[in-house]
Write an enzyme that holds these catalytic residues in place. Structure first.
Site, PDB file in Angstrom:
ATOM      1  N   ASP A 105     -16.133   8.520   2.657  1.00  0.00           N
ATOM      2  CA  ASP A 105     -17.005   8.857   1.526  1.00  0.00           C
ATOM      3  C   ASP A 105     -17.150  10.374   1.415  1.00  0.00           C
ATOM      4  O   ASP A 105     -16.426  11.138   2.059  1.00  0.00           O
ATOM      5  CB  ASP A 105     -18.360   8.161   1.656  1.00  0.00           C
ATOM      6  CG  ASP A 105     -19.289   8.817   2.662  1.00  0.00           C
ATOM      7  OD1 ASP A 105     -18.785   9.427   3.627  1.00  0.00           O
ATOM      8  OD2 ASP A 105     -20.525   8.733   2.506  1.00  0.00           O
ATOM      9  N   SER A 133     -23.962  13.388   0.417  1.00  0.00           N
ATOM     10  CA  SER A 133     -23.196  12.217   0.823  1.00  0.00           C
ATOM     11  C   SER A 133     -22.259  11.747  -0.273  1.00  0.00           C
ATOM     12  O   SER A 133     -21.408  12.489  -0.740  1.00  0.00           O
ATOM     13  CB  SER A 133     -24.161  11.112   1.268  1.00  0.00           C
ATOM     14  OG  SER A 133     -23.466  10.040   1.840  1.00  0.00           O
TER      15      SER A 133
END
Length: 457
Positions: free
Chosen positions: A248, A104
């Site tokens: 992100d 992530s």
């Protein structure tokens, strides 16, 4: 294997010290075993495999592929992809499950594994309470199932194109004007969907850091740390742009910057989406997490909806949506989850809603959002602490005239202000969020709580 890599939402650690090829091989075999347990039958399960742009991801995904082939899985390799594209491929094409190699928004030295299982028509993210404990048990016991013959690998089609078409259909995004948009992809996978989406729109896209590079040379791919958005804000202003977009590292989160270069809090984005969805779905349930709720509650109630509050973590958000039949959930970390996208994140739909609203209303986005931004929020504070139980007790006694809940840590709500405090899963700190309808009150209560923590930890 270091068992601490099993987190509440996924599997994650520093490569190669905490997570490496050997670990991923075992995780993939355990996941295959888990999938066979869940779906049964003698046919090889169809498992999607994809990865983000981190330097270690290609090596880890290859190890996962070898492990799944040796187990007997039918692998659909969709290659370099964002996490929402990975989820979309599972439910859109009726695959059984999937593995995404990704950490992530974490710094470049991290990597990890996200796991998902299709059950009926729905996709479940495996986290705490939804199956990750069973994966950990299988891994540590090393009791792996095999089909009896090798599996095979096929390559998936252009999944992003199908994902964009789905988002365009959901939002019915007609009438988008020739807006100027600046996007900072942070050298990560958000570049993939932004590039493909804006080819279909009349907008002018000004690109920043679109070359995918696992060193993340521009900045950490975490837009929830607002300092990473400083250059985007400057660029929006210098270009005279209508909006800035910041995904992100694995593109399942997105933040926005207004035409003045100011960051739009995720709770305000949630309020905008809630308002738009409630026009089409009056009386619907809409959720948000305990960190910041005042903007969401205000927008939902003002527009005739029913607000829901959940613990933090997108697997939990998805599950409460299914349980409560909610149509949307906005997290303060920038995850935005829609019923129409199978209770999964879809930043493409969020972007299209912003562009449609700006085009329809003809005003700067900062003006459009003013009525929706009713609260003043502290940054997330992370004071170090010795005795969390003592602090929780003191705060509960001090603010006993408020409405307390323990959905995630301790939240106490008053008419004009509230706070949430909860322990970190990884550090000897607590996470503190304070918000109020008045800026001075927020600052006063924030400082008051910090002093109480210092005095009692």
């Amino acid at each position: 294997m270091d068992p601490s890599i099993f987190k509440a939402y996924d599997i994650r650690g520093v490569y190669p010290g905490e997570i490496n090829e050997e670990d991923v091989e075992k995780i993939a075999k355990a996941f295959y075993t888990f999938v066979v347990e869940k779906i049964g039958g003698s046919k090889p399960p169809k498992i999607v495999l994809s990865y983000d742009g981190r330097l270690s991801s290609p090596a880890l995904v290859e190890q996962a592929k070898k492990a799944l082939v040796s187990s007997g899985a039918q692998i659909i390799d969709i290659g370099l992809s964002g996490t929402p594209t990975f989820y979309f491929s599972i439910y859109h094409y009726d695959y059984d499950a999937g593995i995404q190699i990704s950490a992530s928004h974490n710094p470049k030295e991290y990597n990890g594994v996200k796991l998902a299982l299709r059950q009926g028509s729905q996709v479940t993210k495996l986290g705490e309470g939804t199956g990750l404990e069973r994966i950990k048990e299988i891994v540590l016991g090393e009791k792996f199932e095999k089909l009896g013959h090798a599996g095979k690998v096929t390559h998936g089609g252009d999944v992003i194109e199908a994902q964009i078409e789905k988002a365009l259909k959901i939002t019915q995004s007609t009438g988008i004007n020739d807006l100027k948009i600046v996007a900072d992809a942070a050298n990560a996978t958000g570049a993939l969907y932004l590039e493909a989406l804006f080819k279909k729109l009349p907008c002018k896209l000004v690109k920043m850091n679109f070359e995918i590079d696992g060193n993340f040379p521009a900045h950490k791919p975490d837009p929830s740390e607002f300092e990473t958005l400083a250059e985007l804000g400057k660029k929006v202003v210098s270009e005279g742009a209508d909006l800035g977009i910041a995904p992100d590292g694995d593109s399942d989160r997105v933040f926005f910057v207004d035409e003045k270069g100011e960051v739009i809090p995720a709770s305000v984005t949630t309020a905008l989406i809630a308002r738009e969805l409630l026009k089409k779905h009056p009386g619907a349930k809409i959720g948000f997490d305990v960190r910041s709720t005042l903007n969401g509650i205000h927008a939902v109630k003002e527009n005739g909806g029913v607000p829901l509050v959940s613990r933090i973590g997108n697997p939990f958000a998805s599950e409460i949506m299914k349980k409560e039949a909610a149509i949307f959930f906005g997290e303060n970390s920038g995850h935005f989850i829609f019923k129409d996208t199978n209770y999964l994140e879809d930043p493409i739909t969020v972007v299209l809603i912003f562009l449609s609203v700006i085009s329809r209303e003809g005003n700067p986005i900062s003006e459009i959002l003013k009525p929706l931004s009713v609260s003043y929020q502290s940054d997330q504070l992370n004071p170090r602490i010795g005795n969390i139980n003592r602090v929780i007790q003191v705060l509960q006694e001090k603010y006993s005239d408020g409405k307390a809940n323990f959905i995630d840590g301790l939240s106490i709500d008053f008419t004009d202000w509230r706070f949430n405090i909860r322990p970190s899963n990884t550090e000897p700190v607590v996470r503190l969020n304070v918000e109020a309808l008045d800026k001075r009150l927020m600052e006063e209560k924030r400082d008051e709580i910090i002093e109480l923590i210092k005095a009692n930890s």
